[in-house]
Design an enzyme around this catalytic site. Sequence first.
Site, PDB file in Angstrom:
ATOM      1  N   SER A 135       0.817  -1.233  -0.217  1.00  0.00           N
ATOM      2  CA  SER A 135       0.117  -0.077   0.050  1.00  0.00           C
ATOM      3  C   SER A 135       0.935   1.235   0.138  1.00  0.00           C
ATOM      4  O   SER A 135       1.591   1.496   0.962  1.00  0.00           O
ATOM      5  CB  SER A 135      -0.967  -0.121   1.215  1.00  0.00           C
ATOM      6  N   LYS A 161      -1.053  -0.923  -4.367  1.00  0.00           N
ATOM      7  CA  LYS A 161      -2.306  -0.092  -3.954  1.00  0.00           C
ATOM      8  C   LYS A 161      -1.996   1.372  -3.757  1.00  0.00           C
ATOM      9  O   LYS A 161      -1.006   1.581  -2.882  1.00  0.00           O
ATOM     10  CB  LYS A 161      -2.979  -0.683  -2.892  1.00  0.00           C
ATOM     11  N   LYS A 163      -2.938   5.151  -2.360  1.00  0.00           N
ATOM     12  CA  LYS A 163      -3.801   5.751  -1.738  1.00  0.00           C
ATOM     13  C   LYS A 163      -4.420   6.989  -2.417  1.00  0.00           C
ATOM     14  O   LYS A 163      -3.344   7.684  -3.048  1.00  0.00           O
ATOM     15  CB  LYS A 163      -3.178   5.905  -0.246  1.00  0.00           C
ATOM     16  N   ASP A 189      -7.156   2.919  -2.821  1.00  0.00           N
ATOM     17  CA  ASP A 189      -8.019   2.998  -1.713  1.00  0.00           C
ATOM     18  C   ASP A 189      -8.470   4.591  -1.228  1.00  0.00           C
ATOM     19  O   ASP A 189      -7.280   5.277  -1.070  1.00  0.00           O
ATOM     20  CB  ASP A 189      -7.212   2.439  -0.832  1.00  0.00           C
ATOM     21  N   GLU A 214     -11.091   0.723  -3.297  1.00  0.00           N
ATOM     22  CA  GLU A 214     -11.663   0.441  -2.005  1.00  0.00           C
ATOM     23  C   GLU A 214     -12.255   1.785  -1.304  1.00  0.00           C
ATOM     24  O   GLU A 214     -11.536   2.654  -1.162  1.00  0.00           O
ATOM     25  CB  GLU A 214     -10.165   0.118  -1.216  1.00  0.00           C
ATOM     26  N   ASP A 239     -14.115  -1.731   2.749  1.00  0.00           N
ATOM     27  CA  ASP A 239     -13.144  -1.844   3.931  1.00  0.00           C
ATOM     28  C   ASP A 239     -13.767  -1.436   5.139  1.00  0.00           C
ATOM     29  O   ASP A 239     -14.598  -2.394   5.914  1.00  0.00           O
ATOM     30  CB  ASP A 239     -11.824  -1.192   3.579  1.00  0.00           C
ATOM     31  N   LYS A 263      -9.945  -7.216   7.389  1.00  0.00           N
ATOM     32  CA  LYS A 263      -9.160  -6.914   8.155  1.00  0.00           C
ATOM     33  C   LYS A 263      -9.732  -7.597   9.539  1.00  0.00           C
ATOM     34  O   LYS A 263     -10.541  -7.212  10.321  1.00  0.00           O
ATOM     35  CB  LYS A 263      -9.155  -5.338   8.618  1.00  0.00           C
ATOM     36  N   GLY A 291      -4.346  -4.425   5.865  1.00  0.00           N
ATOM     37  CA  GLY A 291      -3.295  -4.101   6.762  1.00  0.00           C
ATOM     38  C   GLY A 291      -3.572  -2.996   7.664  1.00  0.00           C
ATOM     39  O   GLY A 291      -4.058  -2.259   7.009  1.00  0.00           O
TER      40      GLY A 291
HETATM   41  O1  SMG Z   1      -0.457  -2.430   6.559  1.00  0.00           O
HETATM   42  O2  SMG Z   1       0.525  -2.279   4.792  1.00  0.00           O
HETATM   43  C1  SMG Z   1      -0.508  -1.816   5.930  1.00  0.00           C
HETATM   44  C2  SMG Z   1      -1.157  -0.758   5.356  1.00  0.00           C
HETATM   45  C3  SMG Z   1      -2.470  -0.997   4.506  1.00  0.00           C
HETATM   46  O3  SMG Z   1      -3.431   0.957   3.610  1.00  0.00           O
HETATM   47  C4  SMG Z   1      -3.310   0.032   4.467  1.00  0.00           C
HETATM   48  N1  SMG Z   1      -4.212  -0.004   5.376  1.00  0.00           N
HETATM   49  O4  SMG Z   1      -7.399   1.494   4.697  1.00  0.00           O
HETATM   50  O5  SMG Z   1      -6.594  -0.238   3.993  1.00  0.00           O
HETATM   51  C5  SMG Z   1      -6.530   0.720   4.520  1.00  0.00           C
HETATM   52  C6  SMG Z   1      -5.288   1.254   5.596  1.00  0.00           C
HETATM   53  C7  SMG Z   1      -5.493   1.453   6.983  1.00  0.00           C
HETATM   54  C8  SMG Z   1      -4.450   2.054   7.759  1.00  0.00           C
HETATM   55  S1  SMG Z   1      -3.681   3.226   7.257  1.00  0.00           S
HETATM   56  C9  SMG Z   1      -2.896   4.076   8.630  1.00  0.00           C
HETATM   57 MG    MG Z   2      -8.523   0.654   3.266  1.00  0.00          MG
END
Ligand code: SMG
Ligand code: MG
Length: 369
Positions: A135, A161, A163, A189, A214, A239, A263, A291
């Site tokens: 991510s 992925k 953001k 995402d 996402e 999510d 998750k 994650g």
């Molecule tokens: O653990 O690689 C990881 C982070 C993956 O993008 C990630 N998590 O919305 O999916 C999500 C985000 C939430 C945590 S962001 C601080």
């Molecule tokens: Mg997410």
Amino acid sequence: MKLTGIELRRVRMPLVAPFRTSFGVEHDRDILLVRAVTDEAEGWGECVAMADPLYSSEYVEAAADVLRRYLIPALAARPPADATAVGPTLHRFKGHRMAKAALETAVLDAELRAGRRSLARELGAVRDRVPAGVSVGIMDSVDELLSDVEGYLDEGYLRIKLKIQPGWDVEPVRAVRERFGDDVLLQVDANTAYTLGDVALLAALDPFGLLLIEQPLDEEDVLGHAALARQVRTPICLDESIVSARAAADAIRLGACQIVNVKPGRVGGYLEAKRIHDVCAAHGVPVWCGGMLETGIGRAANVALAALPNFTLPGDTSASGRYYRTDLTEPFVLDDGHLAVPDGFGIGVAPVPEILAEMTTSLEWLPLA
Ligand code: SMG
Ligand code: MG
């Protein structure tokens, strides 16, 4: 199995680089670890709540509070015969799924270690390694993003992925596609940053052949996601909205998602996560493991879950080095783009005592017996 006490420990883990999302920037993690001690073994759970209630309503200080004030006393009053009894005992307390998940996982890990069984087998894993995605946070410039993505692809990550948020969506996606081609498995995402008024903007992502978008809309806007899904070609993945197997079943029935991010922390633990896997499988909806910037403790359990049959897309289960210079456990490393599923008892890993001591900021022991 007799629970004798629960330890709550806070560790501070600096991230290798700041991680920016549509809701904020993380520089380091303030993590709550739960250790369940029984007469036969001890087990670990990592609470995925962040420092502030920005990803969801939960935050680490509240998780610690609800654990010591309500959840742990409830287990003291009605000691669980095994981990499957934890959820029902805690059920009358509303919400706080991340706190509940950490406690249940610690008890489950202790139980499995005592019984010399691995979490992966217990959950129904069918693989001994899982494909790793990564991510990639929001950056100050597209050049910076391209250089980070290039680094991850060189390391072997099998899916990227990005953001996104309004103002950082079509342009970075286009740049990554132009530079690295159409074969890269790519998804985005939004962490709830859009509204239904942004349909045209989100539809503008359609030509880029993304695996999924996402959580574009608010966590409670399930019908909005259903309306959006009818107007964009890219599959919608939820999510934040999927807080339980029931929520997953409803979202699927309403046409709000074609893919689900699982998750365990968000849904109250690995047992509920497995139920979501099963519900989605029954509906032909693929899932992948999300994650929350976990240490090796949470990662080990996530990788076990990601080895179940309906986890058919690479997860946000990256190697330790993507997050931390020094992990709490033996580091997870990429092998040909994959992470090995731990096959030891319980979650299969444990914190390295010296590293754990070094990272610890506070420690609390709550006796149960
Ligand atoms: O653990 O690689 C990881 C982070 C993956 O993008 C990630 N998590 O919305 O999916 C999500 C985000 C939430 C945590 S962001 C601080
Ligand atoms: Mg997410």
